[in-house]
Design a protein around this motif. Structure first.
Motif, short mmCIF file in Angstrom:
data_model
loop_
_atom_site.label_atom_id
_atom_site.label_comp_id
_atom_site.label_asym_id
_atom_site.label_seq_id
_atom_site.Cartn_x
_atom_site.Cartn_y
_atom_site.Cartn_z
N GLU A 193 7.55 9.04 12.66
CA GLU A 193 8.09 7.91 13.62
C GLU A 193 8.05 8.45 15.14
N PRO A 194 8.73 9.69 15.34
CA PRO A 194 8.67 10.26 16.75
C PRO A 194 6.95 10.25 17.10
N LEU A 195 6.03 10.33 16.71
CA LEU A 195 4.73 10.28 16.99
C LEU A 195 4.42 8.82 17.32
N ARG A 196 4.88 7.65 16.56
CA ARG A 196 4.44 6.47 17.09
C ARG A 196 5.04 6.02 18.21
N GLY A 197 6.46 6.51 18.54
CA GLY A 197 7.02 6.38 19.70
C GLY A 197 6.16 7.01 20.91
N TRP A 198 5.75 8.16 20.82
CA TRP A 198 5.06 8.97 21.84
C TRP A 198 3.51 8.13 22.29
N LEU A 199 3.09 7.70 21.17
CA LEU A 199 1.93 6.94 21.36
C LEU A 199 2.25 5.45 22.07
N GLY A 200 3.22 5.02 21.65
CA GLY A 200 3.86 3.65 22.08
C GLY A 200 4.05 3.59 23.64
N ARG A 201 4.56 4.87 24.04
CA ARG A 201 4.71 5.40 25.48
C ARG A 201 3.80 5.56 26.21
N ARG A 202 2.35 5.67 25.51
CA ARG A 202 1.32 6.16 26.34
C ARG A 202 1.23 7.68 26.88
N GLU A 203 1.90 8.28 26.09
CA GLU A 203 2.25 9.70 26.86
C GLU A 203 0.87 10.44 26.54
N ARG A 204 0.40 11.28 27.20
CA ARG A 204 -0.78 12.03 27.36
C ARG A 204 -1.12 12.67 26.20
N LEU A 205 -2.30 12.74 25.65
CA LEU A 205 -2.53 13.35 24.16
C LEU A 205 -3.89 13.90 24.39
N SER A 206 -4.35 15.17 24.10
CA SER A 206 -5.58 15.69 24.19
C SER A 206 -6.36 14.95 22.89
N ALA A 208 -7.90 17.21 21.08
CA ALA A 208 -7.79 18.24 19.89
C ALA A 208 -6.35 18.07 19.27
N ASP A 209 -5.41 17.59 19.97
CA ASP A 209 -4.15 17.05 19.40
C ASP A 209 -4.29 15.78 18.57
N ALA A 210 -4.91 14.90 19.31
CA ALA A 210 -5.24 13.73 18.50
C ALA A 210 -5.83 13.88 17.24
N PHE A 211 -6.89 14.76 17.00
CA PHE A 211 -7.61 15.01 15.69
C PHE A 211 -6.52 15.83 14.68
N THR A 212 -5.60 16.68 15.31
CA THR A 212 -4.81 17.30 14.63
C THR A 212 -3.81 16.62 13.91
N ALA A 213 -3.20 15.66 14.78
CA ALA A 213 -2.18 14.44 14.34
C ALA A 213 -2.79 13.79 13.16
N ARG A 214 -4.29 13.38 13.58
CA ARG A 214 -4.70 12.55 12.37
C ARG A 214 -4.85 12.99 11.11
N LEU A 257 -7.36 7.23 16.55
CA LEU A 257 -8.76 7.43 16.02
C LEU A 257 -9.81 7.28 17.29
N PRO A 258 -9.74 6.64 18.23
CA PRO A 258 -10.56 6.85 19.10
C PRO A 258 -10.71 8.53 19.99
N MET A 259 -9.53 8.95 20.06
CA MET A 259 -9.57 10.26 20.81
C MET A 259 -9.88 11.39 19.76
N SER A 260 -9.59 11.24 18.56
CA SER A 260 -9.66 12.24 17.37
C SER A 260 -11.48 12.25 17.36
N GLU A 261 -12.07 11.06 17.34
CA GLU A 261 -13.42 11.00 17.00
C GLU A 261 -14.17 11.52 18.41
N GLN A 262 -13.67 11.56 19.38
CA GLN A 262 -14.37 12.22 20.54
C GLN A 262 -14.08 13.81 20.41
N TRP A 263 -12.89 14.33 19.82
CA TRP A 263 -13.19 15.77 19.61
C TRP A 263 -14.23 16.01 18.45
N LEU A 264 -14.50 15.14 17.25
CA LEU A 264 -15.45 15.36 16.76
C LEU A 264 -16.94 15.42 17.16
#
Length: 289
Positions: A193-206, A208-214, A257-264
């Motif tokens: 749930e904290p990760l959903r809140g983080w994304l909902g606030r549009r906090e910066r996410l690299s 690499a972090d997006a792929f790891t989180a996914r 998904l979009p950011m994690s695919e950019q890492w790939l």
């Protein structure tokens, strides 16, 4: 690294090693949609974000290959891996269970499998659990009618039973530990749930972090949902947490998904070079959200 993701990684470190399970998650969730083969170096780069050493990853890959999950293709000094038949069959069954909306056209009947010998029971046990089957008695497995039957249980005696009467409902209660599954869903939601809140606030996410989180999102969700028989709503408690957990997972997944695919795109490599573009099915995952 974003705080919610750091906490999830710390939780992972406190658990027994699940490197092999995470490898299967990476392949099923991210590599199969992009051709199926990946360079070991790509995997090592990902696992470094989890502070899992290269030697541990190599050992897990060797075990998965020995157990018939992966095959290795060596090109010069580089090793590339892909899921083989056993892994693909397991993944194909899991895909619908994880990403698709549970079917609503329930017939009121259940599939009953009877497996005789002890050797056959042992060989099929894990595959049946991961396909959502419950077991009220040794050698007896049950799931909603129409559930896909793993290849390991193809020789089982198959019957259909009704769940409309009291005996059928008793069969359900004794086949699945729904209280434990509900607790696991609650724990999953508390973790993410904290990760959903983080994304909902549009906090910066690299990327690499997006792929790891996914990957960790699906790794943890898969551990719960594959043991959930996805019973019809009429047979579940009114406050069943599986629905809320699926909604949470889908929202986070589509946000990552979009950011994690950019890492790939930048780091994923197979024998021919960069990984091919993902097939269209990837974009339809959790599409009912």
């Amino acid at each position: 690294m974003p705080h919610p993701l750091a906490r999830i990684i710390e939780q992972l470190k406190r658990e027994p090693s699940r490197t092999g399970s995470i490898v299967i998650t990476v392949f099923g969730d991210a590599i199969v949609p992009r051709g199926g083969s990946v360079w070991l170096g790509t995997l090592l780069e990902f696992f470094a974000t989890l502070d899992i050493e290269a030697g541990v990853v190599r050992t897990a890959m060797s075990r998965l290959a020995s157990d018939g999950w992966l095959e290795r293709n060596k090109v010069g000094r580089n090793s590339f891996y892909r899921l083989v038949r056993k892994g693909r069959l397991t993944f194909d069954i899991a895909t619908t269970h994880i990403y698709d909306l549970p079917p609503s056209d329930w017939t009121g009947r259940f599939e009953l499998l009877l497996i005789g010998s002890g050797e056959d029971r042992e060989a099929s046990r894990e595959a049946l659990k991961n396909a959502g089957f419950g077991s009220p008695l040794p050698g007896v497995w049950v799931a909603p009618s129409g559930a896909p039957i793993p290849e390991e249980a193809a020789s089982a005696l198959r019957l259909e039973v009704s769940a409309e009467d009291d005996s059928g409902r008793r069969l359900l209660r004794e086949s699945w530990p729904l209280d434990r599954t509900a607790d696991a869903y609650q724990k999953f939601m508390k973790t993410f749930e904290p990760l959903r809140g983080w994304l909902g606030r549009r906090e910066r996410l690299s990327d690499a972090d997006a792929f790891t989180a996914r990957i960790l999102l699906i790794h943890y969700y898969r551990r719960v949902v594959l043991r959930d028989p996805l019973l019809p709503t009429a047979l579940l408690p009114a406050d069943w947490p599986g629905r809320a957990a699926r909604k949470l997972c889908g929202e986070i997944y589509r946000g990552l998904l979009p950011m994690s695919e950019q890492w790939l795109d930048r780091h994923g490599t197979n024998e021919k070079g960069p990984l091919p573009a993902p097939h269209a099915e990837l974009l339809r995952r959790f599409g009912d959200q």
